[in-house]
Scaffold this motif. Structure first.
Motif, mmCIF file in Angstrom:
data_model
loop_
_atom_site.group_PDB
_atom_site.id
_atom_site.type_symbol
_atom_site.label_atom_id
_atom_site.label_comp_id
_atom_site.label_asym_id
_atom_site.label_seq_id
_atom_site.Cartn_x
_atom_site.Cartn_y
_atom_site.Cartn_z
ATOM 1 N N LYS A 53 0.970 -1.119 0.002
ATOM 2 C CA LYS A 53 0.062 0.027 0.027
ATOM 3 C C LYS A 53 0.975 1.294 0.018
ATOM 4 C CE LYS A 53 -3.673 -2.192 2.456
ATOM 5 N NZ LYS A 53 -4.620 -1.935 3.637
ATOM 6 N N TRP A 54 0.380 2.210 -0.728
ATOM 7 C CA TRP A 54 1.118 3.513 -0.648
ATOM 8 C C TRP A 54 1.221 4.142 0.852
ATOM 9 C CZ3 TRP A 54 4.682 4.572 -3.554
ATOM 10 C CH2 TRP A 54 4.521 4.532 -5.136
ATOM 11 N N ILE A 55 2.155 4.647 1.287
ATOM 12 C CA ILE A 55 2.195 5.551 2.477
ATOM 13 C C ILE A 55 2.900 6.578 2.250
ATOM 14 C CG2 ILE A 55 3.353 5.671 4.823
ATOM 15 C CD1 ILE A 55 3.626 2.470 4.536
ATOM 16 N N MET A 56 2.412 7.906 2.501
ATOM 17 C CA MET A 56 2.794 9.115 1.900
ATOM 18 C C MET A 56 3.098 10.139 2.931
ATOM 19 S SD MET A 56 1.670 11.598 -1.287
ATOM 20 C CE MET A 56 -0.059 11.979 -0.515
ATOM 21 N N GLY A 57 4.097 10.966 2.985
ATOM 22 C CA GLY A 57 4.296 12.043 3.954
ATOM 23 C C GLY A 57 5.783 12.469 3.704
ATOM 24 N N TYR A 58 6.261 13.381 4.716
ATOM 25 C CA TYR A 58 7.402 13.789 4.781
ATOM 26 C C TYR A 58 7.692 14.121 6.337
ATOM 27 C CZ TYR A 58 6.263 18.988 5.020
ATOM 28 O OH TYR A 58 5.648 20.122 5.424
ATOM 29 N N SER A 59 8.945 14.955 6.435
ATOM 30 C CA SER A 59 9.407 15.572 7.792
ATOM 31 C C SER A 59 9.688 14.000 8.696
ATOM 32 C CB SER A 59 8.285 16.256 8.380
ATOM 33 O OG SER A 59 9.017 17.048 9.548
ATOM 34 N N ASP A 60 9.057 13.979 10.009
ATOM 35 C CA ASP A 60 9.364 12.638 10.717
ATOM 36 C C ASP A 60 8.972 11.682 10.125
ATOM 37 O OD1 ASP A 60 10.710 12.050 13.319
ATOM 38 O OD2 ASP A 60 8.509 11.765 14.241
ATOM 39 N N THR A 61 7.727 11.606 9.098
ATOM 40 C CA THR A 61 7.284 10.397 8.707
ATOM 41 C C THR A 61 8.467 9.429 7.545
ATOM 42 O OG1 THR A 61 5.225 11.270 8.533
ATOM 43 C CG2 THR A 61 5.594 9.486 7.239
ATOM 44 N N SER A 62 9.615 10.581 7.305
ATOM 45 C CA SER A 62 10.428 9.869 6.206
ATOM 46 C C SER A 62 11.351 8.955 6.998
ATOM 47 C CB SER A 62 11.451 11.003 5.784
ATOM 48 O OG SER A 62 12.111 11.696 6.680
ATOM 49 N N ALA A 63 11.398 8.882 8.207
ATOM 50 C CA ALA A 63 11.930 7.774 8.967
ATOM 51 C C ALA A 63 11.236 6.494 8.667
ATOM 52 C CB ALA A 63 12.144 7.735 10.298
ATOM 53 N N LEU A 64 9.793 6.338 8.723
ATOM 54 C CA LEU A 64 9.166 5.248 8.357
ATOM 55 C C LEU A 64 9.278 4.857 6.867
ATOM 56 C CD1 LEU A 64 7.125 3.210 9.301
ATOM 57 C CD2 LEU A 64 5.218 4.724 8.949
ATOM 58 N N LEU A 65 9.188 5.945 6.121
ATOM 59 C CA LEU A 65 9.114 5.552 4.649
ATOM 60 C C LEU A 65 10.371 5.071 4.304
ATOM 61 C CD1 LEU A 65 7.769 9.068 3.629
ATOM 62 C CD2 LEU A 65 6.596 6.979 3.828
ATOM 63 N N LEU A 66 11.461 5.516 4.793
ATOM 64 C CA LEU A 66 12.775 4.832 4.071
ATOM 65 C C LEU A 66 13.096 3.376 4.707
ATOM 66 C CD1 LEU A 66 15.515 5.514 2.574
ATOM 67 C CD2 LEU A 66 16.346 6.342 4.680
ATOM 68 N N ALA A 67 12.584 3.396 6.018
ATOM 69 C CA ALA A 67 12.752 2.055 6.572
ATOM 70 C C ALA A 67 11.993 1.122 5.941
ATOM 71 C CB ALA A 67 12.319 2.086 7.978
#
Length: 338
Positions: free
Chosen positions: A104-118
């Motif tokens: 599933k797509w997960i989208m965001g930035y700032s603190d969320t980028s830790a989750l996205l990259l992981a």
């Protein structure tokens, strides 16, 4: 091989707060974002964490992780967008079952980028570094922000082109809300360390450098393992970073740490977003940081791109193959879902 989710028309969007939730006084403002999404034809489903905030987080790490996982397992939800970033998302990573993540797509930035990259590094599932839900509350979005839908609807084997914005927002003016949320007043100008035309090709990875630097040396930041497991032999990486709060020496230390950890092995270029941070220390300016990095790695360094806390921003897909070019201050990012 990278796995790409796809956004379907009329999809249900799950809204959860893996970092910070919405304090009571801003509930009404955030509800405008939900209404805007529903007017676009999407359904929304909010978790409990969205509406709570205490001691720099929406809830306990376990509750945040459990709510996120429950939305991943919900067959009706095909896209997850946090309301915004925050401070302590990193607490939830050890509670996420990465082996059971669905496509599933997960989208965001700032603190969320830790989750996205992981997620992308550990699973090979593409994630979207782009707008938070709160910034979609306007009557309409500028053309750069609005591109998120087209990007997330791109199918495997297809290509999506994004151009640099015409103007960006220098500062927030919450007392004078506009129909498109952002007040775009300044001329956008992508720059390069080398003054001629610059271009690079490779797989995109990145996020807010304040945040993702803390993944270095952990099970969630194994870049070399990701390259071996999910990329074709010879694929290089284009890193993109945006700086929220770091001064220039802290930024430099973070980049050196990444280099020493091997994050820049097989790197074809580095992109830096516009930033209102980058405070100079002892006459060491951010341009010096970029120049030092260029001298060491001998790769294109492109900066002041549309990415991060100085909106608007492109929707950049972790894992996608990209071709990035800059000429006369204008940029092009072509992403191929291969």
């Amino acid at each position: 091989m990278i796995t790409y989710p796809i956004l379907q028309k009329g999809a249900t969007i799950g809204v959860t707060a893996p970092s910070s939730g919405i304090p009571d006084e801003l509930h009404l403002m955030f509800k405008h974002a939900l209404v805007s999404m529903e007017k676009k034809g999407y359904k929304t489903r909010c978790g409990e964490t969205v509406w709570t905030q205490y001691k720099a987080k929406s809830s306990s790490a376990k509750k945040r992780a459990d709510e996120f996982m429950s939305m991943l397992k919900d067959d009706e939800i095909s896209l997850i967008i946090p309301p915004w970033g925050g401070e302590l998302l990193i607490e939830i990573l050890e509670h996420i079952n990465f082996d059971s993540l669905q496509n599933k797509w997960i989208m965001g930035y700032s603190d969320t980028s830790a989750l996205l990259l992981a997620i992308t590094l550990k699973t090979g599932i593409a994630t979207a570094h782009g707008t938070n839900l709160v910034d979609l509350r306007g009557v309409y979005s500028d053309s750069t922000t609005a591109k998120w839908e087209s990007v997330l609807k791109t199918k495997r084997g297809e290509q999506i082109l994004q151009n640099s914005s015409e103007k960006y927002q220098k500062q927030w003016d919450h007392n004078n809300p506009s129909p498109c949320v952002f007040h775009l007043t300044e001329q956008t100008d992508w720059k390069t360390i080398s003054k001629d035309v610059q271009e690079c090709k490779g797989r995109l990875l990145g996020g807010c450098i304040d945040i993702i630097r803390h993944l270095v040396g952990t099970p969630y930041g194994q870049v070399n393992k990701f390259q071996d497991s999910y990329l074709e032999h010879g694929d290089k990486i284009i890193w993109y970073f945006e700086n929220c709060e770091l001064n220039t020496t802290d930024l430099r230390r973070s980049l050196v740490q990444m280099k020493l950890a091997g994050w820049f092995n097989h790197c074809s270029g580095i992109l830096f977003g516009r930033s209102s941070a980058n405070q100079s220390i002892d006459n060491y300016h951010v341009i010096d940081v970029y120049q030092d990095l260029h001298n060491e790695l001998q790769i294109p360094i492109i900066y002041d791109i549309d990415c991060g806390h100085v909106p608007p921003q492109l929707t950049l897909i972790n894992g996608a193959y990209a071709e990035v070019s800059v000429q006369n201050g204008e940029g092009r990012v072509s992403q191929m879902f291969i």
